[in-house]
Design a protein around this motif. Structure first.
Motif, PDB file in Angstrom:
ATOM      1  N   ALA A   1       0.823  -1.204   0.000  1.00  0.00           N
ATOM      2  CA  ALA A   1       0.000   0.000   0.000  1.00  0.00           C
ATOM      3  C   ALA A   1       0.859   1.257   0.000  1.00  0.00           C
ATOM      4  N   ARG A   2       0.366   2.324  -0.617  1.00  0.00           N
ATOM      5  CA  ARG A   2       1.096   3.584  -0.674  1.00  0.00           C
ATOM      6  C   ARG A   2       1.265   4.213   0.699  1.00  0.00           C
ATOM      7  N   ASN A   3       0.362   3.879   1.642  1.00  0.00           N
ATOM      8  CA  ASN A   3       0.467   4.473   2.980  1.00  0.00           C
ATOM      9  C   ASN A   3       1.206   3.563   3.959  1.00  0.00           C
ATOM     10  N   ALA A   4       1.810   2.483   3.437  1.00  0.00           N
ATOM     11  CA  ALA A   4       2.629   1.612   4.275  1.00  0.00           C
ATOM     12  C   ALA A   4       4.054   2.151   4.312  1.00  0.00           C
TER      13      ALA A   4
ATOM     14  N   ARG B   1       9.607   5.573   3.029  1.00  0.00           N
ATOM     15  CA  ARG B   1       8.424   5.928   3.818  1.00  0.00           C
ATOM     16  C   ARG B   1       8.571   5.265   5.185  1.00  0.00           C
ATOM     17  N   VAL B   2       8.309   6.007   6.228  1.00  0.00           N
ATOM     18  CA  VAL B   2       8.395   5.479   7.592  1.00  0.00           C
ATOM     19  C   VAL B   2       7.128   5.865   8.349  1.00  0.00           C
ATOM     20  N   GLY B   3       6.936   5.251   9.509  1.00  0.00           N
ATOM     21  CA  GLY B   3       5.726   5.526  10.281  1.00  0.00           C
ATOM     22  C   GLY B   3       5.855   6.671  11.256  1.00  0.00           C
TER      23      GLY B   3
ATOM     24  N   TRP C   1       4.941  11.569   4.737  1.00  0.00           N
ATOM     25  CA  TRP C   1       3.941  12.286   3.959  1.00  0.00           C
ATOM     26  C   TRP C   1       2.715  11.427   3.666  1.00  0.00           C
ATOM     27  N   GLN C   2       2.911  10.149   3.424  1.00  0.00           N
ATOM     28  CA  GLN C   2       1.793   9.229   3.174  1.00  0.00           C
ATOM     29  C   GLN C   2       1.642   8.177   4.261  1.00  0.00           C
ATOM     30  N   SER C   3       2.686   7.985   5.066  1.00  0.00           N
ATOM     31  CA  SER C   3       2.769   6.785   5.907  1.00  0.00           C
ATOM     32  C   SER C   3       2.767   7.062   7.404  1.00  0.00           C
TER      33      SER C   3
ATOM     34  N   ALA D   1       2.182   4.346  10.245  1.00  0.00           N
ATOM     35  CA  ALA D   1       2.231   3.006   9.647  1.00  0.00           C
ATOM     36  C   ALA D   1       2.819   1.996  10.621  1.00  0.00           C
ATOM     37  N   GLY D   2       2.301   0.787  10.557  1.00  0.00           N
ATOM     38  CA  GLY D   2       2.808  -0.292  11.389  1.00  0.00           C
ATOM     39  C   GLY D   2       3.875  -1.087  10.666  1.00  0.00           C
ATOM     40  N   ARG D   3       4.103  -2.286  11.148  1.00  0.00           N
ATOM     41  CA  ARG D   3       5.145  -3.121  10.560  1.00  0.00           C
ATOM     42  C   ARG D   3       4.760  -3.532   9.146  1.00  0.00           C
TER      43      ARG D   3
END
Length: 322
Positions: free
Chosen positions: A104-107, A215-217, A258-260, A263-265
């Motif tokens: 997913a883009r938000n992952a 991407r990071v959470g 920005w998107q994530s 986010a989890g693992r």
């Protein structure tokens, strides 16, 4: 094909009507609209990017893309994987996962892999190649320290192709380097290439991965891992993002939420980034990293010539002594 036609062609490929619109598209590729000596400095620093491994659903399609569009050489190919590189140096491993769900883009995961051209002329030649072959682009921009073009592979893995400006032209202030997302001067860039002749048959031998963008959470948590534990130095921060490097490069690593955010693992069964390597110049650096990993309670498995670890979201990093 004239220079003007090539310029219009490139704008069309970006889906933009003007250079300003193309820069805005590039800013979106970077996640915000605010604001060469080739790979030499990027790849002789104490720590630098080595190679990247992606999990893909269509091996032939993705391998052919990196061969035909980026110009990488296929060094090894089997029914379940492919290794590609430039100048005999492996840069990209592709692993077949035919039924994998798309990440997913938000992952958390890959934002883009940035391929660094040895010279500005190489970037110009590649741009003519992209225009001639009608390669879809997502944006291009002048970042002050570099000039960049953005695109996506067939499975939506982000790519940046760029050339650095001379390091002595970079503007530093108290450890922070000036960067921006300004319109790329395409006309000036194309004076270095013949827009009537696409002579980019393959990537130049000096092509390397100059930086990774992830991407990071959580930005602070990522900064503690990649900065405090891995050992990168901060070079710039802006809303929702941070940039880090070794040896006063502008950045070897970008991290953003920005998107994530939150986010989890990551799902190890999904497509996308499997791992990337960081090459370290001495055993002392590797030993210090191993000690900090233990102190932080982070994974630290022994692999050939180094250590495999993972960031807080499960993105694996190979620390390799070269």
């Amino acid at each position: 094909m004239s220079i003007d036609l090539t310029r219009r062609t490139l704008l069309h490929l970006v889906g933009a009507s003007s250079l300003s619109a193309a820069a805005t598209a590039a800013a979106l590729a970077e996640g915000t609209a605010s604001g060469a000596t080739g790979p030499t400095i990027a790849n002789r620093t104490p720590m630098r990017i080595g190679m990247v491994t992606l999990r893909v659903r269509n091996l032939d399609l993705v391998a052919d893309y990196y061969r035909d569009v980026i110009g990488l050489t296929v060094m090894q190919r089997t029914a379940t994987g492919a290794r590609l590189g430039a100048g005999g140096v492996p840069l990209l491993d592709l692993t077949l996962r035919a039924n994998a769900p798309a990440e997913a883009r938000n992952a958390a995961g890959l934002y883009h892999t940035a391929f660094l051209m040895p010279t500005r002329k190489d970037l110009a030649r590649w741009l003519v190649h992209a225009a001639t072959n009608k390669v879809p682009l997502s944006g291009f921009a002048d970042h002050l320290v570099s000039e960049s073009v953005y695109l996506d592979d067939p499975e939506s893995n982000g790519i940046e192709v760029y050339a650095d400006r001379a390091p002595e032209s970079w503007k530093w202030d108290s450890g922070t380097v000036a960067m921006a997302t300004d319109p790329l001067d395409i006309d000036n860039l194309l004076t270095l290439a013949n827009p009537r002749v696409a002579d980019y048959a393959r990537a130049p031998d000096g092509l390397r991965i100059g930086h990774m963008h992830l991407r990071v959470g959580n930005l602070e948590q990522a900064d503690r891992f990649y900065g405090g534990v891995i050992g990168f130095d901060p070079t710039r921060k802006r809303t929702g993002a941070a940039f880090l490097s070794s040896g006063r490069y502008h950045h070897h690593l970008g991290i953003n939420v920005w998107q994530s955010a939150g986010a989890g693992r990551r799902d190890d069964a999904a497509t996308g980034l499997a791992w990337f390597s960081l090459e370290v110049a001495s055993q002392e650096i590797l030993q210090a990293q191993a000690q900090r990993l233990r102190q932080a309670g982070a994974p630290a498995a022994t692999i050939t010539n180094g250590i495999e670890t993972a960031d807080p979201w499960g993105t694996k990093v190979h620390l390799i002594k070269v």
